[in-house]
Design an enzyme around this catalytic site. Structure first.
Site, PDB file in Angstrom:
ATOM      1  N   ASP A 135       0.880  -1.151   0.000  1.00  0.00           N
ATOM      2  CA  ASP A 135       0.000   0.000   0.000  1.00  0.00           C
ATOM      3  C   ASP A 135       0.935   1.224   0.000  1.00  0.00           C
ATOM      4  O   ASP A 135       2.148   1.074   0.169  1.00  0.00           O
ATOM      5  CB  ASP A 135      -0.891  -0.038   1.247  1.00  0.00           C
ATOM      6  CG  ASP A 135      -1.759   1.201   1.376  1.00  0.00           C
ATOM      7  OD1 ASP A 135      -2.268   1.679   0.349  1.00  0.00           O
ATOM      8  OD2 ASP A 135      -1.907   1.709   2.503  1.00  0.00           O
ATOM      9  N   ASP A 174      -3.229  12.342   0.117  1.00  0.00           N
ATOM     10  CA  ASP A 174      -4.392  13.156  -0.241  1.00  0.00           C
ATOM     11  C   ASP A 174      -4.671  14.267   0.776  1.00  0.00           C
ATOM     12  O   ASP A 174      -5.139  15.341   0.409  1.00  0.00           O
ATOM     13  CB  ASP A 174      -5.647  12.276  -0.385  1.00  0.00           C
ATOM     14  CG  ASP A 174      -5.710  11.585  -1.744  1.00  0.00           C
ATOM     15  OD1 ASP A 174      -5.020  12.042  -2.674  1.00  0.00           O
ATOM     16  OD2 ASP A 174      -6.446  10.599  -1.872  1.00  0.00           O
ATOM     17  N   ASP A 215      -1.901  -1.039   5.664  1.00  0.00           N
ATOM     18  CA  ASP A 215      -2.363  -0.522   6.955  1.00  0.00           C
ATOM     19  C   ASP A 215      -3.868  -0.338   7.027  1.00  0.00           C
ATOM     20  O   ASP A 215      -4.442  -0.341   8.104  1.00  0.00           O
ATOM     21  CB  ASP A 215      -1.712   0.852   7.232  1.00  0.00           C
ATOM     22  CG  ASP A 215      -2.272   1.906   6.292  1.00  0.00           C
ATOM     23  OD1 ASP A 215      -3.183   2.652   6.690  1.00  0.00           O
ATOM     24  OD2 ASP A 215      -1.837   1.953   5.133  1.00  0.00           O
ATOM     25  N   ASP A 237      -4.894   3.727  -3.135  1.00  0.00           N
ATOM     26  CA  ASP A 237      -6.028   4.601  -3.440  1.00  0.00           C
ATOM     27  C   ASP A 237      -5.584   6.064  -3.560  1.00  0.00           C
ATOM     28  O   ASP A 237      -6.403   6.964  -3.511  1.00  0.00           O
ATOM     29  CB  ASP A 237      -7.102   4.443  -2.353  1.00  0.00           C
ATOM     30  CG  ASP A 237      -8.488   4.775  -2.887  1.00  0.00           C
ATOM     31  OD1 ASP A 237      -8.595   5.168  -4.064  1.00  0.00           O
ATOM     32  OD2 ASP A 237      -9.469   4.657  -2.125  1.00  0.00           O
ATOM     33  N   ASP A 248      -0.085   5.094   1.174  1.00  0.00           N
ATOM     34  CA  ASP A 248      -0.317   6.023   2.292  1.00  0.00           C
ATOM     35  C   ASP A 248      -0.237   5.298   3.634  1.00  0.00           C
ATOM     36  O   ASP A 248      -0.844   4.241   3.809  1.00  0.00           O
ATOM     37  CB  ASP A 248      -1.703   6.668   2.164  1.00  0.00           C
ATOM     38  CG  ASP A 248      -1.800   7.575   0.940  1.00  0.00           C
ATOM     39  OD1 ASP A 248      -0.800   8.240   0.622  1.00  0.00           O
ATOM     40  OD2 ASP A 248      -2.872   7.607   0.310  1.00  0.00           O
TER      41      ASP A 248
END
Length: 241
Positions: A8, A19, A179, A99, A10
């Site tokens: 992942d 973001d 996470d 994402d 972030d």
């Protein structure tokens, strides 16, 4: 013998949310309440689209955004870990499923010279429009009820593995490092020989332990990490075997 590392981004590779970090570019480093409160669960990408319009309307340009984004700190130990993976690329294929968006991830990895560590990055496509506004789109469409509508990480992982298999590449083990709550869906797809590495104290760890308590544990092994040094220690053991 090859291992697949799935990261992942972030709160995993970087120690922040890319973001929300971009808000530092906004006037007074904050968003108006109306915009902040416009987020609807499962529709984060649309919300970020509105944030980027607000930044564009306020004259925030690409170079300022880039300068801000490349100040995000990496998670403790992550720089050493990525350096280690880069030196052992013959043993590890390495992908990001995130994402965030292509522009942010590209800026951050290139600024730190880590873009060559990763074979592929799967994230929401983003680009600057002719008027200088950052725009972001959904990564794909899917039918998974558990995931936000723009991205099912299980679908991404499954399609990547299928494509690799067509080229005759299969993996001894998949190591999934993440996470967030949206990392649970791909973790539940992992097999007995694979390993999930949730970050300590974050949503993924909580969700995995809730499943274990309700007697429907994930199939794969679970190893919690708090610093990327923990991940590196595990990978060193793996390649010694």
């Amino acid at each position: 013998m090859k291992f697949l590392l799935v990261f992942d981004f972030d709160h995993t590779i970087i120690d922040e949310n890319s973001d929300t970090w971009i808000v530092k570019c906004a006037p007074e480093r904050k968003l108006p309440n109306g915009l902040r409160n416009s987020y609807q669960p499962g529709h984060w990408t649309e919300y970020m689209g509105r944030v980027f319009v607000y930044l564009g309307d306020n004259g925030v340009k690409e170079d300022e955004m880039k300068r801000t984004m490349t100040t995000i700190p990496f998670t403790a130990g992550m720089i050493d870990l990525l350096g280690f993976i880069g030196k052992n690329k013959e043993l590890f294929d390495c992908i990001i499923v995130s994402d965030s968006n292509t522009v942010f991830i590209d800026w951050i990895l290139k600024a730190a010279d880590f873009h060559k560590v990763f074979d592929e990055v799967f994230t929401n496509p983003a680009a600057f429009s002719s008027t200088g506004y950052l725009t972001v789109q959904h990564f794909h469409a899917h039918h998974c009820a558990k995931c936000p509508k723009n991205l099912c990480k299980r679908k991404v992982l499954k399609e990547f593995l299928d494509k690799q298999l067509e080229q005759g590449i299969s993996y001894t083990q998949i190591v999934y490092i993440g996470d967030g709550g949206n990392d649970l869906c791909p973790v539940m797809f992992l097999k007995k020989n694979d390993i999930a590495m949730p970050r300590q104290g974050y949503m993924l760890e909580k969700k995995i332990s809730q499943l274990a308590q309700s007697l429907s544990p994930v199939q794969c092994s679970v190893l919690v990490w708090s610093s990327a040094t923990d991940i590196m220690s595990y990978l060193k053991l793996l390649i010694k075997k």
